[in-house]
Scaffold this motif. Structure first.
Motif, PDB file in Angstrom:
ATOM      1  N   THR A  66       5.844 -12.397 -29.284  1.00  0.00           N
ATOM      2  CA  THR A  66       6.217 -11.132 -29.012  1.00  0.00           C
ATOM      3  C   THR A  66       7.772 -11.104 -29.767  1.00  0.00           C
ATOM      4  O   THR A  66       8.126 -12.032 -29.319  1.00  0.00           O
ATOM      5  CB  THR A  66       6.772 -10.643 -27.689  1.00  0.00           C
ATOM      6  OG1 THR A  66       5.324 -10.295 -26.631  1.00  0.00           O
ATOM      7  CG2 THR A  66       7.320  -8.863 -27.636  1.00  0.00           C
ATOM      8  N   THR A  68      10.253  -8.659 -30.786  1.00  0.00           N
ATOM      9  CA  THR A  68      10.788  -7.214 -31.258  1.00  0.00           C
ATOM     10  C   THR A  68      12.427  -7.039 -31.771  1.00  0.00           C
ATOM     11  O   THR A  68      12.452  -7.907 -32.278  1.00  0.00           O
ATOM     12  CB  THR A  68      11.896  -7.227 -29.158  1.00  0.00           C
ATOM     13  OG1 THR A  68      10.481  -7.570 -28.354  1.00  0.00           O
ATOM     14  CG2 THR A  68      12.279  -5.877 -29.025  1.00  0.00           C
ATOM     15  N   GLU A  77      14.938  -0.041 -29.896  1.00  0.00           N
ATOM     16  CA  GLU A  77      14.093  -1.169 -29.335  1.00  0.00           C
ATOM     17  C   GLU A  77      12.231  -1.263 -30.606  1.00  0.00           C
ATOM     18  O   GLU A  77      11.830   0.333 -29.660  1.00  0.00           O
ATOM     19  CB  GLU A  77      13.227  -1.817 -28.586  1.00  0.00           C
ATOM     20  CG  GLU A  77      14.969  -2.686 -28.412  1.00  0.00           C
ATOM     21  CD  GLU A  77      14.293  -3.300 -26.677  1.00  0.00           C
ATOM     22  OE1 GLU A  77      13.570  -3.526 -26.077  1.00  0.00           O
ATOM     23  OE2 GLU A  77      16.109  -4.356 -26.120  1.00  0.00           O
ATOM     24  N   SER A  79       8.221  -2.755 -30.847  1.00  0.00           N
ATOM     25  CA  SER A  79       8.187  -4.581 -30.733  1.00  0.00           C
ATOM     26  C   SER A  79       6.493  -4.036 -31.304  1.00  0.00           C
ATOM     27  O   SER A  79       6.171  -3.537 -31.474  1.00  0.00           O
ATOM     28  CB  SER A  79       8.132  -5.110 -29.398  1.00  0.00           C
ATOM     29  OG  SER A  79       9.342  -4.619 -29.025  1.00  0.00           O
TER      30      SER A  79
END
Length: 412
Positions: A66, A68, A77, A79
């Motif tokens: 992941t 971000t 944010e 992601s």
């Protein structure tokens, strides 16, 4: 009874018809709003992206990690997850500084890279190597900015100027227009005789005419369709986030002109309240010297001219009152809603001296001049629109000049 029933049926039909019309109007207004709000996004580039690979210390790619990207100013944010080849792309990022965090559940520690710069229409290449360790461990590094030195994914040639360069470089004077900063890019020269609007300076890029440039503000078209050049002038330096000049090999989203593409991105609010105040003052009479023409004419001081540019900016999160029972008394806009306001004022009281080698005509002689040449268009323009017809203007009789030949003297 029949009349009453018919009347009730008519009223019901009438109200249903009004409701249907109101619903149709509301739907049309909503569709129009969506269309208008999406117009500026067509074929424009005011954002950038971060892309790269995630690998282990041996160079093997890591899938399913992941990634971000968090804007360091607004806290917003975005992601994504790496592909089977360890690749990731985070698109549609507004220009600014970001913290990129990578997490994996495959026995690697978490890694955070701070101060990653994203520019206008730029693809920031950011390869990340994870260290072996516990996922609860965090390894933080600071980006050096070298990932922007070489753009491997784009062929276009561009020069980008951030906030600090726009404010500190001496190329653009206060309230003088921002396009002078474009003259620092290779292949750009000044062209102030192109017959177009100029925001500080006309631009000739790679030999093209000044009419061949494409101007944009925050992704919206800013071209004057009548005489070319920018339609709206921006000269408030504190209100601009980035200024970009694309001079060659444009990306596919651009078109319209074959010269340069001028992109201006204005600032937005952040999670913290920030502001600025400025005042630029110039006094020509007391601080400037006489030029050669003024010295030759006998002037002792420059003409008075006070040039004052003042203003300020303020931005931050939006706070809204909370209505209803329970909960907080206000709604915080941090990480969600922001505002930014800027103002600039210009005041320039001055006096000017106009000089010419042509004959000087006294205002008192205009009636006799027009009566001597009735119906003459040239004489009419001189008497009504020339420099000598300006209210309050007078011929300088204190400095001796060339005597007027008798043939041109109207005196009897």
């Amino acid at each position: 009874m029949a009349i009453d029933q018919t009347g009730d049926h008519f009223m019901n039909t009438f109200h249903q018809g009004r409701s249907l019309k109101s619903a149709i109007r509301l739907a049309l207004a909503f569709c129009a709003l969506i269309m208008l709000s999406s117009v500026p996004t067509f074929a424009q580039a005011t954002k950038g992206n971060i892309r790269g690979t995630v690998a282990d210390p041996n160079g093997q790619v890591i899938a399913g990690a992941t990634v971000t990207a968090k804007n360091q100013n607004t806290g917003v944010e975005s992601s994504t997850v790496t592909t089977g080849d360890g690749l990731f792309v985070i698109p549609e990022l507004i220009p600014g500084q970001y913290t990129v965090t990578v997490e994996s559940t495959a026995g690697f520690s978490k890694k955070a890279v701070t101060d990653v710069s994203v520019g206008i229409g730029a693809a920031t290449n950011l390869p990340i190597v994870l260290a072996v360790g516990s996922p609860t461990e965090v390894v933080t590094v600071t980006s050096s900015g070298e990932e922007l030195t070489i753009q491997r994914d784009e062929s276009q040639i561009a020069a980008t100027f951030d906030t600090r360069k726009i404010q500190d470089l001496p190329s653009n004077a206060a309230a003088g227009g921002l396009d002078t900063i474009a003259l620092m890019a290779p292949g750009v020269i000044a062209n102030n005789s192109g017959g177009v609007n100029t925001n500080g300076s006309g631009l000739s890029v790679n030999g093209n005419r000044a009419r061949s440039n494409n101007f944009q503000i925050d992704g919206s078209d800013n071209n004057d369709l009548s005489v070319a050049g920018p339609a709206n002038f921006i000269d408030n330096q504190d209100a601009v986030q980035e200024y970009q000049v694309i001079t060659n090999n444009f990306s596919a989203q651009y078109g319209r002109n074959q010269g340069a593409v001028i992109n201006i991105v204005t600032k937005s609010g952040t999670n913290d309240f920030h502001g600025s105040l400025f005042w630029f003052h110039r006094d020509r009479k007391n601080f400037d010297s006489l030029d050669n023409i003024e010295k030759a004419s006998g002037q002792t001081d420059p003409n008075p001219s006070l040039f004052n540019v003042f203003g300020g900016t303020v931005g931050g999160p939006v706070y809204l009152p909370h209505f209803g029972e329970g909960g907080p008394t206000y709604i915080s806009g941090k990480d969600r809603m922001f505002f930014f306001f800027s103002y600039q004022g210009v005041r320039n009281p001055s006096s000017s001296t106009f000089r010419s080698t042509s004959l000087g005509i006294l205002n008192s002689e205009f009636p006799r001049l027009t009566s001597t040449f009735p119906g003459n268009a040239v004489i009419s323009d001189i008497a009504n629109f020339s420099t000598f017809a300006i209210p309050g203007a007078s011929v300088n009789s204190t400095i001796l000049g060339t005597p007027i030949p008798t043939a041109f003297n109207l005196a009897p």
